[in-house]
Design a protein around this motif. Structure first.
Motif, PDB file in Angstrom:
ATOM      1  N   ARG A 123      22.105  -4.867 -15.451  1.00  0.00           N
ATOM      2  CA  ARG A 123      22.953  -4.045 -16.310  1.00  0.00           C
ATOM      3  C   ARG A 123      22.097  -2.878 -16.806  1.00  0.00           C
ATOM      4  NH1 ARG A 123      25.214  -5.532 -22.362  1.00  0.00           N
ATOM      5  NH2 ARG A 123      26.717  -3.829 -22.539  1.00  0.00           N
ATOM      6  N   PHE A 124      22.648  -1.671 -16.689  1.00  0.00           N
ATOM      7  CA  PHE A 124      21.934  -0.458 -17.089  1.00  0.00           C
ATOM      8  C   PHE A 124      22.896   0.314 -17.980  1.00  0.00           C
ATOM      9  CE2 PHE A 124      20.099   3.772 -15.281  1.00  0.00           C
ATOM     10  CZ  PHE A 124      19.281   3.912 -16.383  1.00  0.00           C
ATOM     11  N   TYR A 125      22.530   0.538 -19.254  1.00  0.00           N
ATOM     12  CA  TYR A 125      23.472   1.127 -20.209  1.00  0.00           C
ATOM     13  C   TYR A 125      22.723   1.709 -21.403  1.00  0.00           C
ATOM     14  CZ  TYR A 125      23.024  -2.914 -23.399  1.00  0.00           C
ATOM     15  OH  TYR A 125      22.550  -3.861 -24.267  1.00  0.00           O
ATOM     16  N   ASN A 126      23.472   2.180 -22.389  1.00  0.00           N
ATOM     17  CA  ASN A 126      22.852   2.703 -23.605  1.00  0.00           C
ATOM     18  C   ASN A 126      23.059   1.733 -24.747  1.00  0.00           C
ATOM     19  OD1 ASN A 126      21.913   5.146 -22.580  1.00  0.00           O
ATOM     20  ND2 ASN A 126      23.978   6.001 -22.664  1.00  0.00           N
ATOM     21  N   ASP A 127      21.961   1.352 -25.373  1.00  0.00           N
ATOM     22  CA  ASP A 127      22.040   0.422 -26.492  1.00  0.00           C
ATOM     23  C   ASP A 127      21.296   1.020 -27.679  1.00  0.00           C
ATOM     24  OD1 ASP A 127      22.680  -1.822 -27.880  1.00  0.00           O
ATOM     25  OD2 ASP A 127      21.135  -3.089 -26.997  1.00  0.00           O
ATOM     26  N   HIS A 128      22.029   1.338 -28.720  1.00  0.00           N
ATOM     27  CA  HIS A 128      21.393   1.839 -29.943  1.00  0.00           C
ATOM     28  C   HIS A 128      20.469   3.033 -29.665  1.00  0.00           C
ATOM     29  CE1 HIS A 128      22.990  -1.635 -32.012  1.00  0.00           C
ATOM     30  NE2 HIS A 128      22.601  -2.323 -30.977  1.00  0.00           N
ATOM     31  N   THR A 129      21.001   4.003 -29.028  1.00  0.00           N
ATOM     32  CA  THR A 129      20.329   5.284 -28.729  1.00  0.00           C
ATOM     33  C   THR A 129      19.150   5.180 -27.775  1.00  0.00           C
ATOM     34  OG1 THR A 129      18.735   5.294 -30.553  1.00  0.00           O
ATOM     35  CG2 THR A 129      20.930   6.132 -31.049  1.00  0.00           C
ATOM     36  N   HIS A 130      19.058   4.063 -27.084  1.00  0.00           N
ATOM     37  CA  HIS A 130      18.011   3.950 -26.066  1.00  0.00           C
ATOM     38  C   HIS A 130      18.637   3.497 -24.751  1.00  0.00           C
ATOM     39  CE1 HIS A 130      14.667   4.324 -28.915  1.00  0.00           C
ATOM     40  NE2 HIS A 130      15.462   3.678 -29.745  1.00  0.00           N
ATOM     41  N   PRO A 131      18.275   4.138 -23.634  1.00  0.00           N
ATOM     42  CA  PRO A 131      18.705   3.595 -22.346  1.00  0.00           C
ATOM     43  C   PRO A 131      18.083   2.213 -22.184  1.00  0.00           C
ATOM     44  CG  PRO A 131      17.758   5.796 -22.087  1.00  0.00           C
ATOM     45  CD  PRO A 131      17.454   5.352 -23.486  1.00  0.00           C
ATOM     46  N   GLU A 132      18.891   1.262 -21.776  1.00  0.00           N
ATOM     47  CA  GLU A 132      18.368  -0.115 -21.638  1.00  0.00           C
ATOM     48  C   GLU A 132      18.605  -0.628 -20.231  1.00  0.00           C
ATOM     49  OE1 GLU A 132      19.040  -2.983 -24.740  1.00  0.00           O
ATOM     50  OE2 GLU A 132      19.327  -4.614 -23.292  1.00  0.00           O
ATOM     51  N   TYR A 133      17.579  -1.243 -19.680  1.00  0.00           N
ATOM     52  CA  TYR A 133      17.700  -1.898 -18.379  1.00  0.00           C
ATOM     53  C   TYR A 133      17.550  -3.399 -18.599  1.00  0.00           C
ATOM     54  CZ  TYR A 133      17.096  -2.941 -13.445  1.00  0.00           C
ATOM     55  OH  TYR A 133      17.265  -3.445 -12.175  1.00  0.00           O
ATOM     56  N   SER A 134      18.610  -4.138 -18.282  1.00  0.00           N
ATOM     57  CA  SER A 134      18.558  -5.602 -18.387  1.00  0.00           C
ATOM     58  C   SER A 134      18.479  -6.156 -16.973  1.00  0.00           C
ATOM     59  CB  SER A 134      19.810  -6.151 -19.062  1.00  0.00           C
ATOM     60  OG  SER A 134      19.942  -5.616 -20.350  1.00  0.00           O
ATOM     61  N   THR A 135      17.400  -6.852 -16.686  1.00  0.00           N
ATOM     62  CA  THR A 135      17.240  -7.380 -15.322  1.00  0.00           C
ATOM     63  C   THR A 135      18.344  -8.382 -15.026  1.00  0.00           C
ATOM     64  OG1 THR A 135      15.931  -9.339 -15.913  1.00  0.00           O
ATOM     65  CG2 THR A 135      14.724  -7.255 -15.521  1.00  0.00           C
ATOM     66  N   PRO A 136      18.616  -8.611 -13.748  1.00  0.00           N
ATOM     67  CA  PRO A 136      19.479  -9.744 -13.412  1.00  0.00           C
ATOM     68  C   PRO A 136      18.756 -11.043 -13.764  1.00  0.00           C
ATOM     69  CG  PRO A 136      18.462  -8.829 -11.437  1.00  0.00           C
ATOM     70  CD  PRO A 136      18.100  -7.911 -12.569  1.00  0.00           C
ATOM     71  N   GLU A 137      19.504 -12.123 -13.816  1.00  0.00           N
ATOM     72  CA  GLU A 137      18.905 -13.433 -14.057  1.00  0.00           C
ATOM     73  C   GLU A 137      18.031 -13.794 -12.855  1.00  0.00           C
ATOM     74  OE1 GLU A 137      22.054 -12.600 -13.816  1.00  0.00           O
ATOM     75  OE2 GLU A 137      23.358 -13.752 -15.145  1.00  0.00           O
ATOM     76  N   CYS A 138      16.824 -14.245 -13.119  1.00  0.00           N
ATOM     77  CA  CYS A 138      15.891 -14.572 -12.036  1.00  0.00           C
ATOM     78  C   CYS A 138      15.472 -16.031 -12.132  1.00  0.00           C
ATOM     79  CB  CYS A 138      14.644 -13.683 -12.129  1.00  0.00           C
ATOM     80  SG  CYS A 138      15.014 -11.931 -11.933  1.00  0.00           S
ATOM     81  N   ARG A 139      15.104 -16.577 -10.986  1.00  0.00           N
ATOM     82  CA  ARG A 139      14.701 -17.983 -10.950  1.00  0.00           C
ATOM     83  C   ARG A 139      13.183 -18.127 -11.101  1.00  0.00           C
ATOM     84  NH1 ARG A 139      18.534 -21.346 -11.032  1.00  0.00           N
ATOM     85  NH2 ARG A 139      19.635 -20.463  -9.254  1.00  0.00           N
ATOM     86  N   SER A 140      12.429 -17.143 -10.608  1.00  0.00           N
ATOM     87  CA  SER A 140      10.967 -17.264 -10.630  1.00  0.00           C
ATOM     88  C   SER A 140      10.341 -16.116 -11.416  1.00  0.00           C
ATOM     89  CB  SER A 140      10.409 -17.259  -9.205  1.00  0.00           C
ATOM     90  OG  SER A 140      10.446 -15.948  -8.677  1.00  0.00           O
ATOM     91  N   VAL A 141       9.097 -16.333 -11.812  1.00  0.00           N
ATOM     92  CA  VAL A 141       8.370 -15.316 -12.574  1.00  0.00           C
ATOM     93  C   VAL A 141       8.158 -14.064 -11.717  1.00  0.00           C
ATOM     94  CG1 VAL A 141       6.131 -14.787 -13.625  1.00  0.00           C
ATOM     95  CG2 VAL A 141       7.272 -16.955 -14.132  1.00  0.00           C
ATOM     96  N   LEU A 142       7.743 -14.257 -10.469  1.00  0.00           N
ATOM     97  CA  LEU A 142       7.483 -13.102  -9.601  1.00  0.00           C
ATOM     98  C   LEU A 142       8.753 -12.275  -9.406  1.00  0.00           C
ATOM     99  CD1 LEU A 142       5.321 -11.668  -7.822  1.00  0.00           C
ATOM    100  CD2 LEU A 142       6.325 -12.879  -5.890  1.00  0.00           C
ATOM    101  N   SER A 143       9.874 -12.958  -9.241  1.00  0.00           N
ATOM    102  CA  SER A 143      11.153 -12.266  -9.072  1.00  0.00           C
ATOM    103  C   SER A 143      11.486 -11.464 -10.329  1.00  0.00           C
ATOM    104  CB  SER A 143      12.240 -13.309  -8.776  1.00  0.00           C
ATOM    105  OG  SER A 143      13.507 -12.721  -8.797  1.00  0.00           O
ATOM    106  N   LEU A 144      11.257 -12.046 -11.497  1.00  0.00           N
ATOM    107  CA  LEU A 144      11.559 -11.340 -12.744  1.00  0.00           C
ATOM    108  C   LEU A 144      10.670 -10.097 -12.884  1.00  0.00           C
ATOM    109  CD1 LEU A 144      13.066 -11.117 -15.422  1.00  0.00           C
ATOM    110  CD2 LEU A 144      11.280 -12.498 -16.459  1.00  0.00           C
ATOM    111  N   VAL A 145       9.418 -10.245 -12.572  1.00  0.00           N
ATOM    112  CA  VAL A 145       8.504  -9.101 -12.697  1.00  0.00           C
ATOM    113  C   VAL A 145       8.916  -8.000 -11.722  1.00  0.00           C
ATOM    114  CG1 VAL A 145       6.101  -8.357 -12.501  1.00  0.00           C
ATOM    115  CG2 VAL A 145       6.618 -10.564 -13.494  1.00  0.00           C
TER     116      VAL A 145
END
Lengths: 486, 58
Positions: free
Chosen positions: A97-119
């Motif tokens: 999800r990529f949107y504006n939250d409280h005057t800041h562009p915010e990038y929320s990663t998708p849900e990930c299963r592993s640490v490497l995937s999240l990074v």
């Protein structure tokens, strides 16, 4: 594993350098509008959000963020667009999800299963944001728009980087708080992004470990914009609530080093698994954990008062958690072994040769870089240039950002391959419900009426409920049975 | 520009959490880019952080 899904939300700093007073709402909107990536736009299902339930078993009437939103709504009446236009919600083909939250562009990663995937997905977010900055600057001419992956403006305004962990509801909240608090107070030893100066201790001159440590005011709170806590108590699992909690940690820094992100999320995940296994850490309880956050950030060797008696250092606390994690998880799988090995190596180097951390732990990278600069220029930490260098370390611009420069010169450790980053920019993590969401966006964007972490509603009225889709088996089942939808 | 060297990239690829690895390796001790980074730092506007005003986020 007791942590089946992980996620990271990052609010970026934004500024127009050609304007004396740039309007962050306007600039964030224009940034999101410049995005050319395939996405579902303006269809986020806000009806599925409920940020007022507290894990301690009650519901709050209002939050500081509501007042902030109300103020914007009032301001927006003067603007030629709606509140939803301002949010500019986008869901991308990688499930983010990529949107504006409280005057800041915010990038929320998708849900990930592993640490490497999240990074990989966190770094993919940097790429996507930087790509939009370049597109917007092409419209403007030159490079007046600049974005920063950091958490402070050095004048008392902070914005967040939140790490999220889906954990079993059956773990008692009290056990979670007791077991996790000393760990969270001290993980800044390697997770701190470093900050020149302090926004809570006026006369401090130097580099402290973490950007957010000046802004932690309590152990538990549902708030995120005031009274910021060590553990946020918002009870919004985005999953079956009788089975899961989502631990929403708002005390973390925005790391430029992917290695530091991996160590932060990996060690936290292991400690959550220890707590889920019934492990307790009574000897590590601190008398004043909130004050200790700032204390450790300003002095990593500080003596912290135990709740029982005596004192302990941040490093000793981390070593105790590591020892318990090694006993429980060594040899279980490759990812956990990597986390344990790197955690141990980092703590050993902190104890015996901290200068060795200067290629992969953000505060240590800054310490080396800025010390060299001060020596070459004959200036000290009190020089205002140092705060500007600190800010520029986090600039996403490949031609200006100091971390970007270090990457280009091979001076910092590179955790991810280019292929892994590119894959995360375009594709969702396989075997998570984000794969279903991303596939729906890639293949049926025009048929989507509403979209959320917990499901997709199509224009034909069909609803794909993903609330209970957590395991890879459940994901596969949905993909096999709903081929016509996704 | 060591990071653009595909061989180096391949070496680095072997050091992630779900790969066969022995942890991170430090970069080369020699720093050919040190001067260019110093130049980049010198170009930074000393008032950059003063001008950088944000609003409170979460």
């Amino acid at each position: 594993m007791s942590v089946p899904l992980l996620g990271m939300e990052t609010e970026y700093g934004i500024i127009r350098e050609d304007m004396e007073n740039s309007d962050p709402v306007e600039e964030s909107m224009k940034l999101l509008q410049a995005c050319e990536r395939k996405s579902v736009s303006g269809k986020w299902a806000y009806s599925q959000e409920n940020s007022h339930l507290d894990m301690r078993g009650f519901k709050v009437g209002s939050l500081a963020q509501d007042e902030e939103e109300d103020a914007f709504c009032a301001e927006d009446r003067k603007r030629p667009y709606s509140y939803l236009d301002m949010k500019c919600d986008r869901v991308l083909t990688n499930g983010a999800r990529f949107y504006n939250d409280h005057t800041h562009p915010e990038y929320s990663t998708p849900e990930c299963r592993s640490v490497l995937s999240l990074v990989a997905h966190d770094v993919a977010g940097e790429r996507i944001v930087a790509e939009c900055v370049a597109l917007r600057n092409r419209e403007l001419g030159g490079k007046p728009l600049q974005l920063f992956k950091n958490n402070t403006d050095y004048s008392g305004h902070s914005y967040g980087t939140h790490d999220n962990y889906l954990i079993p509801r059956e773990t008692l909240f009290e056990d979670l708080v007791k077991g996790l608090t000393p760990f969270l107070v001290t993980r800044q030893l390697y997770a701190g992004a470093g900050k020149v100066g302090s926004e809570s201790v006026g006369d401090f001159q130097g580099l402290q470990l973490a950007q957010r440590s000046d802004f932690i005011e309590t152990v538990l709170s549902i708030e995120t914009m005031t009274n910021r806590p060590l553990i946020n108590t918002r009870d919004e699992p985005h999953a079956v609530s009788s089975r899961y909690r989502r631990l929403h940690l708002i005390l973390g820094d925005a790391n430029m080093s992917a290695y530091a992100t991996a160590l932060k999320v990996g060690s936290t995940s292991l400690v959550l698994n220890l707590i889920a296994n019934g492990e307790k850490f009574p000897g590590l309880e601190l008398a004043d954990p909130v004050a200790d956050v700032s204390k450790v950030s300003l002095d990593k060797t500080a003596a912290l008062k135990r709740k029982a008696n005596g004192t302990v250092t941040a490093l000793e606390i981390q070593e105790a958690y590591l020892e318990a994690a090694e006993k429980a998880f060594a040899g279980k799988d490759r990812e956990r072994d990597w986390i344990l090995e790197e955690w141990k190596k980092t703590l050993d180097e902190l104890r015996y040769s901290p200068e060795k951390l200067s290629d992969r732990i953000d505060w240590a990278i800054k310490e080396k870089l800025f010390t060299e600069f001060m020596q070459s220029e004959g200036i000290g930490w009190e020089d205002p240039m140092l705060k500007s260098l600190d800010l520029e370390y986090h600039n996403l611009d490949p031609d200006r950002g100091l971390y970007r420069g270090l990457e280009q010169e091979g001076d910092v450790y590179s955790l991810l391959s280019e292929e892994e980053i590119v894959r995360a920019v375009d594709s969702p993590p396989v075997g998570t419900r984000a794969q279903i969401r991303g596939q729906a966006v890639a293949q049926s964007a025009e048929n989507i009426k509403r979209i959320h972490w917990t499901g997709v509603e199509f224009v034909n009225g069909e609803i794909l409920d993903l609330t209970g889709v957590i395991s890879s088996e459940e994901v596969e089942e949905v993909l096999n049975t709903c081929k016509q939808l996704v | 520009m060591e990071m653009n060297d595909p061989l180096r990239r391949e070496e680095k690829k072997e050091t992630g959490p779900d790969r066969d690895d022995s942890g991170p390796s430090s970069p080369e001790p020699s720093r050919p880019g040190k001067d260019s980074l110093l130049k980049r730092m010198k170009k930074v506007d000393p008032k950059q952080s003063e001008k950088y005003k944000q609003r409170t986020g979460q």
